[in-house]
Design a protein around this motif. Structure first.
Motif, PDB file in Angstrom:
ATOM      1  N   VAL A  60       0.841  -1.190   0.000  1.00 32.27           N
ATOM      2  CA  VAL A  60       0.000   0.000   0.000  1.00 32.27           C
ATOM      3  C   VAL A  60       0.881   1.245   0.000  1.00 32.27           C
ATOM      4  CG1 VAL A  60      -1.923  -1.135   1.153  1.00 32.27           C
ATOM      5  CG2 VAL A  60      -0.167  -0.008   2.527  1.00 32.27           C
ATOM      6  N   SER A  61       0.306   2.327  -0.484  1.00 26.82           N
ATOM      7  CA  SER A  61       0.994   3.613  -0.529  1.00 26.82           C
ATOM      8  C   SER A  61      -0.016   4.703  -0.182  1.00 26.82           C
ATOM      9  CB  SER A  61       1.614   3.839  -1.905  1.00 26.82           C
ATOM     10  OG  SER A  61       2.376   5.023  -1.922  1.00 26.82           O
ATOM     11  N   TRP A  62       0.476   5.926  -0.048  1.00 26.28           N
ATOM     12  CA  TRP A  62      -0.399   7.048   0.286  1.00 26.28           C
ATOM     13  C   TRP A  62       0.319   8.349  -0.054  1.00 26.28           C
ATOM     14  CZ3 TRP A  62       1.785   3.575   3.602  1.00 26.28           C
ATOM     15  CH2 TRP A  62       2.826   4.051   4.410  1.00 26.28           C
ATOM     16  N   LYS A  63      -0.431   9.408  -0.037  1.00 28.20           N
ATOM     17  CA  LYS A  63       0.126  10.716  -0.354  1.00 28.20           C
ATOM     18  C   LYS A  63       0.949  11.240   0.827  1.00 28.20           C
ATOM     19  CE  LYS A  63      -1.270  15.396  -1.741  1.00 28.20           C
ATOM     20  NZ  LYS A  63      -2.426  16.291  -2.019  1.00 28.20           N
ATOM     21  N   GLY A 110      -8.643 -11.628  13.581  1.00 25.12           N
ATOM     22  CA  GLY A 110      -9.529 -11.606  14.733  1.00 25.12           C
ATOM     23  C   GLY A 110     -10.435 -10.400  14.802  1.00 25.12           C
ATOM     24  N   GLY A 111     -10.370  -9.505  13.807  1.00 27.06           N
ATOM     25  CA  GLY A 111     -11.226  -8.330  13.795  1.00 27.06           C
ATOM     26  C   GLY A 111     -10.670  -7.153  14.561  1.00 27.06           C
ATOM     27  N   MET A 112      -9.397  -7.220  14.944  1.00 31.67           N
ATOM     28  CA  MET A 112      -8.753  -6.131  15.683  1.00 31.67           C
ATOM     29  C   MET A 112      -7.828  -5.362  14.734  1.00 31.67           C
ATOM     30  SD  MET A 112      -9.894  -6.376  18.785  1.00 31.67           S
ATOM     31  CE  MET A 112      -8.707  -5.387  19.719  1.00 31.67           C
ATOM     32  N   TRP A 113      -7.769  -4.038  14.968  1.00 33.61           N
ATOM     33  CA  TRP A 113      -6.874  -3.207  14.172  1.00 33.61           C
ATOM     34  C   TRP A 113      -5.468  -3.277  14.759  1.00 33.61           C
ATOM     35  CZ3 TRP A 113      -7.896  -1.117   9.569  1.00 33.61           C
ATOM     36  CH2 TRP A 113      -9.232  -0.982   9.191  1.00 33.61           C
ATOM     37  N   THR A 114      -4.513  -3.606  13.921  1.00 30.51           N
ATOM     38  CA  THR A 114      -3.103  -3.668  14.290  1.00 30.51           C
ATOM     39  C   THR A 114      -2.340  -2.707  13.405  1.00 30.51           C
ATOM     40  OG1 THR A 114      -3.357  -5.991  14.861  1.00 30.51           O
ATOM     41  CG2 THR A 114      -1.109  -5.187  14.587  1.00 30.51           C
ATOM     42  N   GLY A 115      -1.308  -2.036  13.963  1.00 27.28           N
ATOM     43  CA  GLY A 115      -0.646  -1.023  13.162  1.00 27.28           C
ATOM     44  C   GLY A 115       0.858  -0.999  13.305  1.00 27.28           C
ATOM     45  N   LEU A 116       1.433  -0.149  12.477  1.00 28.30           N
ATOM     46  CA  LEU A 116       2.882   0.020  12.447  1.00 28.30           C
ATOM     47  C   LEU A 116       3.184   1.475  12.105  1.00 28.30           C
ATOM     48  CD1 LEU A 116       5.671  -1.456  12.520  1.00 28.30           C
ATOM     49  CD2 LEU A 116       5.444  -1.701  10.035  1.00 28.30           C
ATOM     50  N   VAL A 117       4.133   2.074  12.844  1.00 27.21           N
ATOM     51  CA  VAL A 117       4.536   3.453  12.580  1.00 27.21           C
ATOM     52  C   VAL A 117       5.648   3.465  11.535  1.00 27.21           C
ATOM     53  CG1 VAL A 117       5.567   5.538  13.563  1.00 27.21           C
ATOM     54  CG2 VAL A 117       3.893   4.233  14.884  1.00 27.21           C
ATOM     55  N   VAL A 118       5.447   4.238  10.488  1.00 22.07           N
ATOM     56  CA  VAL A 118       6.457   4.392   9.431  1.00 22.07           C
ATOM     57  C   VAL A 118       6.579   5.871   9.108  1.00 22.07           C
ATOM     58  CG1 VAL A 118       6.029   2.105   8.430  1.00 22.07           C
ATOM     59  CG2 VAL A 118       4.726   4.062   7.620  1.00 22.07           C
ATOM     60  N   ASP A 119       7.716   6.223   8.517  1.00 26.24           N
ATOM     61  CA  ASP A 119       7.904   7.640   8.205  1.00 26.24           C
ATOM     62  C   ASP A 119       7.615   7.979   6.752  1.00 26.24           C
ATOM     63  OD1 ASP A 119      10.034   6.373   7.067  1.00 26.24           O
ATOM     64  OD2 ASP A 119      11.577   7.362   8.270  1.00 26.24           O
ATOM     65  N   SER A 120       7.436   6.966   5.921  1.00 28.97           N
ATOM     66  CA  SER A 120       7.127   7.239   4.503  1.00 28.97           C
ATOM     67  C   SER A 120       6.569   5.970   3.867  1.00 28.97           C
ATOM     68  CB  SER A 120       8.382   7.705   3.752  1.00 28.97           C
ATOM     69  OG  SER A 120       9.368   6.679   3.744  1.00 28.97           O
ATOM     70  N   PRO A 121       5.841   6.109   2.768  1.00 27.37           N
ATOM     71  CA  PRO A 121       5.346   4.941   2.049  1.00 27.37           C
ATOM     72  C   PRO A 121       6.479   4.339   1.202  1.00 27.37           C
ATOM     73  CG  PRO A 121       4.646   6.948   0.936  1.00 27.37           C
ATOM     74  CD  PRO A 121       5.359   7.367   2.182  1.00 27.37           C
ATOM     75  N   PRO A 122       6.306   3.098   0.726  1.00 27.78           N
ATOM     76  CA  PRO A 122       5.135   2.229   0.848  1.00 27.78           C
ATOM     77  C   PRO A 122       5.273   1.283   2.035  1.00 27.78           C
ATOM     78  CG  PRO A 122       6.636   1.309  -0.762  1.00 27.78           C
ATOM     79  CD  PRO A 122       7.284   2.581  -0.266  1.00 27.78           C
ATOM     80  N   LEU A 123       4.226   0.462   2.218  1.00 23.80           N
ATOM     81  CA  LEU A 123       4.241  -0.575   3.243  1.00 23.80           C
ATOM     82  C   LEU A 123       3.728  -1.857   2.611  1.00 23.80           C
ATOM     83  CD1 LEU A 123       4.452  -1.423   6.315  1.00 23.80           C
ATOM     84  CD2 LEU A 123       1.998  -0.961   6.401  1.00 23.80           C
ATOM     85  N   ARG A 124       4.466  -2.955   2.826  1.00 21.78           N
ATOM     86  CA  ARG A 124       4.078  -4.244   2.234  1.00 21.78           C
ATOM     87  C   ARG A 124       3.711  -5.229   3.334  1.00 21.78           C
ATOM     88  NH1 ARG A 124       7.714  -8.831  -0.551  1.00 21.78           N
ATOM     89  NH2 ARG A 124       6.100  -9.922  -1.743  1.00 21.78           N
ATOM     90  N   GLU A 135       5.058  14.099  10.486  1.00 23.20           N
ATOM     91  CA  GLU A 135       6.298  13.511  10.977  1.00 23.20           C
ATOM     92  C   GLU A 135       6.303  11.990  10.798  1.00 23.20           C
ATOM     93  OE1 GLU A 135       6.989  13.831  15.209  1.00 23.20           O
ATOM     94  OE2 GLU A 135       9.124  14.158  14.828  1.00 23.20           O
ATOM     95  N   VAL A 136       5.206  11.330  11.190  1.00 16.82           N
ATOM     96  CA  VAL A 136       5.104   9.877  11.037  1.00 16.82           C
ATOM     97  C   VAL A 136       3.691   9.514  10.614  1.00 16.82           C
ATOM     98  CG1 VAL A 136       6.922   9.323  12.715  1.00 16.82           C
ATOM     99  CG2 VAL A 136       4.546   9.563  13.488  1.00 16.82           C
ATOM    100  N   TYR A 137       3.586   8.300  10.067  1.00 20.48           N
ATOM    101  CA  TYR A 137       2.297   7.753   9.639  1.00 20.48           C
ATOM    102  C   TYR A 137       2.079   6.444  10.389  1.00 20.48           C
ATOM    103  CZ  TYR A 137       3.132  10.960   5.759  1.00 20.48           C
ATOM    104  OH  TYR A 137       3.413  12.075   4.994  1.00 20.48           O
ATOM    105  N   PHE A 138       0.880   6.276  10.857  1.00 27.21           N
ATOM    106  CA  PHE A 138       0.533   5.052  11.562  1.00 27.21           C
ATOM    107  C   PHE A 138      -0.440   4.276  10.680  1.00 27.21           C
ATOM    108  CE2 PHE A 138      -1.752   2.688  15.033  1.00 27.21           C
ATOM    109  CZ  PHE A 138      -0.662   1.927  15.417  1.00 27.21           C
ATOM    110  N   ILE A 139       0.070   3.196  10.049  1.00 27.26           N
ATOM    111  CA  ILE A 139      -0.748   2.382   9.147  1.00 27.26           C
ATOM    112  C   ILE A 139      -1.354   1.240   9.949  1.00 27.26           C
ATOM    113  CG2 ILE A 139      -0.782   1.042   7.025  1.00 27.26           C
ATOM    114  CD1 ILE A 139      -0.113   3.951   6.651  1.00 27.26           C
TER     115      ILE A 139
END
Length: 313
Positions: free
Chosen positions: A34-37, A53-67, A43-47
């Motif tokens: 995935v990518s984004w503008k 299990g129906g729960m939202w899980t995330g990862l902090v990144v500073d720029s796209p993309p994320l695989r 400063e950071v993006y939290f994807i």
């Protein structure tokens, strides 16, 4: 005199909602990238993604993309994003975007969706496919339509799945083998009254062919027999009260000849005899020294063909 200080308490501004949309940059059967503008003040993006299990899980990144890897094929996965600016302010998560991983193989076309309208020498086909939406690389780009005579059945000598051999199986002989990007096809150049086995497979944008659907048997319409020409009819013997003749068996157009009508005319006296048998006949009880005009037509399951040109004897 005393000084009074008045303090005003301001509640923090409400948290804004992130308006950045998550886009699918690349989709395969086991991963989604995935990518984004990118915005200048962030400063950071939290994807975040929705796990099994129906729960939202995330990862902090500073720029796209994320695989995301190790995904299951042909399954929908949802993503959303929230951001933190340089002042440390977080936004609420934006709207989720949902993507489906690619199929390992395109689905086989359901024969129940195939509609056929047989003609005399052609068959009009139309069908539906449920893979015309979703990620781009899973969308169907073309179809292969094949037809072979039911008596030869070329489908018996090929794998029912085309994946191993691909679409180019030149050692098979088909009455019809064409490609189309639409969900319809006219099969042409067929024989009347013949049964053909028809099968369709589909190709997605990733270049993967589906298995062929099980062949379906379709029969072209028959026509009445073809009219005989003047040269197809020949007199064998004429005597004082009878005449024997034979003819070439007419083209039956996919349905065998059931019987004949033989017309013989003297002046205005016309008689018609119906006859079932081999292609020869004897007219009896004729008048001597008279001129007769003879013509013939044949019939199959579709009815009578045209009369032959008149033969005078």
């Amino acid at each position: 005199s005393a000084t009074v200080s008045v303090l005003y308490w301001h509640s923090p501004p409400p948290m804004a909602t992130c308006d950045i949309h998550v886009l699918a940059e690349k989709v395969s059967s086991d991963s989604i990238t995935v990518s984004w503008k990118v915005l200048p003040d962030i400063e950071v993006y939290f994807i975040e993604w929705l796990d099994v299990g129906g729960m939202w899980t995330g990862l902090v990144v500073d720029s796209p993309p994320l695989r995301r890897c190790d995904l299951s094929p042909d399954v929908e996965y949802s993503f959303r994003i929230r951001t933190k600016n340089k002042l440390g302010e977080w936004t609420k998560p934006g709207n989720k975007s949902t993507f489906r991983t690619a199929c390992l193989l395109p689905k086989t076309i359901d024969t129940e969706t195939i509609k056929a309208v047989p003609g005399h020498t052609n068959i009009h086909l139309s069908w539906t496919s449920d893979q015309d939406s979703g990620p781009l690389n899973t969308r169907i780009t073309s179809y292969r339509v094949r037809a072979c005579s039911a008596s030869s059945n070329a489908f018996d000598i090929i794998s029912i799945g085309d994946q191993a051999d691909g679409p180019d199986q030149s050692y098979c002989t088909y009455a019809f083998d064409e490609y189309t990007s639409s969900q319809k096809m006219e099969i042409t150049g067929l024989l009347t009254g013949h049964t053909y086995l028809v099968s369709i497979c589909q190709l997605n944008k990733s270049g993967i062919w589906s298995a062929s659907c099980p062949p379906i048997a379709l029969k072209t319409k028959t026509l009445p027999p073809t009219a005989l020409s003047r040269n197809d009819l020949e007199i064998d013997l004429v005597d004082c009260c009878s005449a024997s003749f034979h003819w070439r068996e007419p083209v039956c157009n996919g349905s065998p000849v059931l019987h004949y009508e033989i017309s013989y005319l003297m002046n205005t006296d016309e008689r018609v005899v119906e006859y079932s048998g081999p292609a020869k006949f004897v007219l009896e009880d004729l008048l001597s020294s008279c001129t007769y005009t003879l013509k013939l037509r044949s019939a199959n399951a579709m009815g009578f063909g045209l009369w032959s040109p008149p033969f005078v004897f």
